[in-house]
Design an enzyme around this catalytic site. Structure first.
Site, PDB file in Angstrom:
ATOM      1  N   CYS A  30      40.343  40.485  43.811  1.00  0.00           N
ATOM      2  CA  CYS A  30      41.243  40.577  42.649  1.00  0.00           C
ATOM      3  C   CYS A  30      41.787  42.005  42.506  1.00  0.00           C
ATOM      4  O   CYS A  30      41.041  42.926  42.176  1.00  0.00           O
ATOM      5  CB  CYS A  30      40.461  40.145  41.409  1.00  0.00           C
ATOM      6  SG  CYS A  30      41.249  40.513  39.837  1.00  0.00           S
ATOM      7  N   CYS A  33      41.359  43.609  39.082  1.00  0.00           N
ATOM      8  CA  CYS A  33      39.938  43.937  38.880  1.00  0.00           C
ATOM      9  C   CYS A  33      39.621  45.285  39.511  1.00  0.00           C
ATOM     10  O   CYS A  33      38.912  46.103  38.920  1.00  0.00           O
ATOM     11  CB  CYS A  33      39.046  42.864  39.507  1.00  0.00           C
ATOM     12  SG  CYS A  33      39.239  41.215  38.810  1.00  0.00           S
TER      13      CYS A  33
END
Length: 106
Positions: A30, A33
């Site tokens: 991600c 993230c």
């Protein structure tokens, strides 16, 4: 550095914590993230001893994210006294995350 939480350690390290816990639900693939990770590390240092900043890999620990209805990552949930107090979803700014922590300490 943020602590790593697993489905196994979640109850003792988050729900039974004597100080608020900011738990980041994330995954290595991600991008947003990964963008938030250094911010969380900075805030972990800044609020050391007052708030625990922790991370949970949703790919390796599917049970806990399922219990909290995590459908998008990164999602950060603030726990205080074993209860959810607030939640942020998406790549949030350092100031937004810091405000979330400060509200938990108020």
């Amino acid at each position: 550095m943020a602590a790593n939480i697993t489905d196994t350690t979640f109850e003792t390290e988050v729900l039974q914590s004597t100080i608020p816990v900011l738990l980041d639900f994330w995954a290595p693939w991600c991008g947003p993230c990964r963008a938030v990770a250094p911010i969380l590390d900075e805030l972990a240092t800044e609020f050391s001893g007052k708030v625990t900043t922790a991370k949970m890999n949703v790919d390796e620990n599917p049970a806990t994210p399922g219990k909290f209805g995590i459908r998008a990552i990164p999602t950060m949930i603030m726990f205080k006294n074993g209860a959810v107090t607030e939640q942020l979803t998406g790549a949030s700014s350092k100031s937004s995350i810091k405000e979330l922590i400060q509200r938990a300490l108020a």
